[in-house]
Motif scaffolding. Structure first.
Motif, PDB file in Angstrom:
ATOM      1  N   PRO A  30      -3.491  -6.703  -0.438  1.00  0.00           N
ATOM      2  CA  PRO A  30      -3.869  -5.945  -1.633  1.00  0.00           C
ATOM      3  C   PRO A  30      -5.329  -5.519  -1.672  1.00  0.00           C
ATOM      4  CG  PRO A  30      -3.770  -8.274  -2.145  1.00  0.00           C
ATOM      5  CD  PRO A  30      -3.292  -8.137  -0.732  1.00  0.00           C
ATOM      6  N   THR A  31      -6.174  -6.067  -0.792  1.00  0.00           N
ATOM      7  CA  THR A  31      -7.608  -5.731  -0.824  1.00  0.00           C
ATOM      8  C   THR A  31      -8.113  -5.333   0.559  1.00  0.00           C
ATOM      9  OG1 THR A  31      -8.081  -8.104  -0.581  1.00  0.00           O
ATOM     10  CG2 THR A  31      -8.134  -7.190  -2.807  1.00  0.00           C
ATOM     11  N   SER A  32      -7.244  -4.771   1.384  1.00  0.00           N
ATOM     12  CA  SER A  32      -7.648  -4.418   2.749  1.00  0.00           C
ATOM     13  C   SER A  32      -8.634  -3.261   2.787  1.00  0.00           C
ATOM     14  CB  SER A  32      -6.412  -4.061   3.576  1.00  0.00           C
ATOM     15  OG  SER A  32      -5.718  -2.973   2.985  1.00  0.00           O
ATOM     16  N   ALA A  33      -8.732  -2.483   1.696  1.00  0.00           N
ATOM     17  CA  ALA A  33      -9.584  -1.290   1.703  1.00  0.00           C
ATOM     18  C   ALA A  33     -10.853  -1.476   0.871  1.00  0.00           C
ATOM     19  CB  ALA A  33      -8.806  -0.083   1.185  1.00  0.00           C
ATOM     20  N   VAL A  34     -11.211  -2.728   0.527  1.00  0.00           N
ATOM     21  CA  VAL A  34     -12.409  -2.954  -0.289  1.00  0.00           C
ATOM     22  C   VAL A  34     -13.406  -3.800   0.495  1.00  0.00           C
ATOM     23  CG1 VAL A  34     -11.047  -2.816  -2.411  1.00  0.00           C
ATOM     24  CG2 VAL A  34     -11.505  -5.050  -1.392  1.00  0.00           C
ATOM     25  N   ASP A  35     -14.652  -3.806   0.042  1.00  0.00           N
ATOM     26  CA  ASP A  35     -15.689  -4.577   0.730  1.00  0.00           C
ATOM     27  C   ASP A  35     -15.552  -6.059   0.385  1.00  0.00           C
ATOM     28  OD1 ASP A  35     -17.634  -5.255  -1.649  1.00  0.00           O
ATOM     29  OD2 ASP A  35     -17.154  -3.115  -1.856  1.00  0.00           O
TER      30      ASP A  35
ATOM     31  N   ASP B  65       0.806  -1.211   0.000  1.00  0.00           N
ATOM     32  CA  ASP B  65       0.000   0.000   0.000  1.00  0.00           C
ATOM     33  C   ASP B  65       0.843   1.266   0.000  1.00  0.00           C
ATOM     34  OD1 ASP B  65      -2.614  -0.460  -0.390  1.00  0.00           O
ATOM     35  OD2 ASP B  65      -3.235  -0.402   1.706  1.00  0.00           O
ATOM     36  N   GLU B  66       2.172   1.118   0.132  1.00  0.00           N
ATOM     37  CA  GLU B  66       3.060   2.277   0.089  1.00  0.00           C
ATOM     38  C   GLU B  66       3.489   2.609  -1.338  1.00  0.00           C
ATOM     39  OE1 GLU B  66       6.355   1.684   2.657  1.00  0.00           O
ATOM     40  OE2 GLU B  66       5.165   1.657   4.499  1.00  0.00           O
TER      41      GLU B  66
END
Length: 558
Positions: free
Chosen positions: A485-490, A408-409
């Motif tokens: 890679p998908t920590s910020a999606v539903d 994510d960086e």
């Protein structure tokens, strides 16, 4: 093993002097031409003052019309030539300064790319902000300051010689005055250099602190830490202000000398000239010229002090730039092997990436898993092995092309969507579909020409994350190491992403650090890490037999 930044080993150590000289060397022809113009401009300027005496003595006092016309004509010629020469010299040096500033920024950028993660933790963010801006400007300005020195040097030397021709005693007064000025201002300049160096370091630290506050403001507010960080920033600002006062104190003394010492020149030369004229040792025209020289020497000697002030600032800035250029990469780039490959192993953690398939890494703490992935991607020195050879035996460019680390960086640079994905149209659209980033595509106008703002600021957090994933998918690396890679999606979108990534990368090696059941359901194998070490390997169903793993997986599912 921990990362050990390696200093770059240039042929000669980088010092502020070598940096500034190297900055000017590519423009030596332009600088030489500019110096010639400045020398001519300074000579023409001082010649005008000497001609004033000739106009008075051989024109007005001698009542010689032809002599008056002759010296007036020469003076007019000098008056016209001086600004022309000065402008030509100014153009040469300012052009060299601008080119030098671009060269420094390019060199800083190239070095940052070469040093890579070696910069992390060794160069504060505030330093990276100030180096290409204020420090670059001051260092590059040294070229123009050298030009101004030539101009003032010509005015001083030619003026001193002409004053000496009027009477040697006047020349002695000027030379003695210059020596006194150097003795008085020298210690002040040394103190100013030390204080400016300390002040510059504090500016970098404070800028980094401000960047940390802004970058984590949302989190800080959530835990009530914004007040604490603001208080620390206030304390450091106060300390920087006090240091600035000390710099201003030294600077004020130098400015005082710049404006007061030349006045002593005027008084000494005028008084000496008046005595000589009264004794008949010099003519009336000589006295007029001496007074004119004294007036101009106010500016000349003041300019010398001012130039010394600016060169001290340039020296400090060059020291900061040279210090950054000594920071080397934290991985060795001496590998030469290309091709080959196979199973990728990290002995320190026990993590193994098989050839092909989707591997999910489950861990209570992401940081150790990230470090393991960094070792496998050669962002850290390690004993990692790729196939039958140590990973460090491979050329670094080969590793970067075939093994990709996604976090994510990872930064999104300003540009079009096509420039971000760096793939042909079909591959780019397929990567967008795989990463479920169709809303990014449509939100940017339904075109690959849509603009992505610097840092992806025109996108939401989830969109930025999926666009990073699409960029990684479009690159088609042989091995992809993706950390959360998908920590910020539903959950629904995450399920689609997991299914599409598994299908799109069939036959390639993919590691995903995530405890989400959406990824675990698609994984060919699951690696359970405890405190940075592999604890167990198997399918998700097999590992569920362990109560600790079951609690971890169910907790992450919640």
């Amino acid at each position: 093993m921990p990362s050990r930044p390696r200093p770059l080993r240039p042929k000669r150590p980088i010092t502020p002097l070598r940096l500034l000289v190297g900055l000017a060397r590519p423009h030596k022809g332009r600088i030489a031409l500019g110096a010639l113009f400045y020398l001519l401009a300074g000579s023409a300027s001082m010649a005008q003052l000497w001609m004033i005496g000739r106009i008075v003595d051989e024109g007005f006092i001698a009542r010689d019309g032809s002599g008056l016309v002759f010296w007036l004509s020469l003076t007019a010629l000098a008056v016209i030539a001086q600004p022309v020469f000065w402008s030509l010299g100014f153009r040469q040096f300012v052009g060299a300064e601008a080119a030098g500033q671009r060269a420094i920024v390019r060199r800083l950028t190239d070095h940052l790319n070469a040093a890579g993660t070696g910069v992390r933790g060794r160069v504060p963010a505030g330093e990276l902000v100030n180096l290409p801006s204020e420090d670059t400007r001051r260092a590059a300005r040294s070229i123009a300051d050298v030009g101004f020195f030539f101009n003032n040097f010509a005015m001083f030397t030619v003026g001193s010689a002409l004053v000496w021709s009027i009477h040697p005693l006047l020349g002695v007064v000027i030379i003695a005055g210059s020596a006194v000025t150097s003795v008085v201002t020298g210690p002040l300049l040394g103190r100013l250099q030390r204080r400016q160096s300390d002040y510059r370091e504090m500016i970098g630290d404070l800028t980094a602190h401000a960047a940390d506050i802004v970058g984590g403001l949302r989190v800080l507010r959530g835990i009530g830490g914004d007040v604490l960080f603001a208080e620390r920033y206030r304390e450091r600002s106060s300390a920087l202000r006090d240091k600035g006062y000390r710099v201003a104190n030294s600077s004020s003394w130098i400015h005082a000398m710049r404006h007061s010492m030349p006045i002593v020149f005027v008084a000494a030369i005028t008084w000496t000239g008046a005595i000589l004229a009264a004794d008949g040792a010099i003519t009336i025209g000589g006295l007029a010229s001496a007074f004119s020289f004294a007036t101009v020497f106010i500016a000349v000697s003041g300019n010398f002090i001012g130039l010394a002030h600016f060169l001290v600032a340039a020296w400090v800035a060059a020291g900061r730039i040279a210090g950054f250029l000594h920071v080397g990469p934290d991985v060795d780039d001496s590998g030469t092997v290309r091709g080959g490959g196979g199973e990728l192993r990290d002995p320190e953690s026990g993590l193994t990436v098989p050839v092909g398939g989707l591997t999910a890494v489950v861990t209570a703490e992401t940081a150790p898993a990230l470090e393991a992935c960094e070792r496998l991607a050669r962002y850290r020195d390690s004993e990692a092995v790729w196939g039958a050879r140590p990973l460090e035996a491979y050329a670094l460019a080969e590793v970067r092309e075939r093994i990709m680390l996604l976090t994510d960086e990872d930064y999104l640079f300003a540009g079009t969507l096509a420039e971000t994905l760096r793939a042909d149209r079909n591959r780019a659209l397929a990567a967008i579909e795989t990463a479920c980033a169709a809303d990014v595509y449509s939100g940017l106008g339904g075109s690959l020409d849509g603009r992505v703002a610097e840092g992806g600021q025109n996108l939401s957090g989830g969109q930025r994350q999926r666009l990073r994933l699409a960029r990684a998918i479009a690159a088609e690396p042989e091995i992809l190491l993706a950390v959360e890679p998908t920590s910020a999606v539903d959950a629904h979108t995450e399920s689609l992403v997991a299914r599409r990534v598994a299908a799109a990368r069939a036959g390639k090696s993919t590691v995903v650090v995530a405890a989400s059941p959406m990824w675990l359901a698609r994984a060919d194998r699951v690696v359970w890490m405890v405190e940075g070490k592999v604890h167990a390997v198997g399918s998700h169903a097999e590992l569920l037999d362990d109560p600790a793993y079951r609690r971890l997986a169910s907790h992450r599912a919640d």
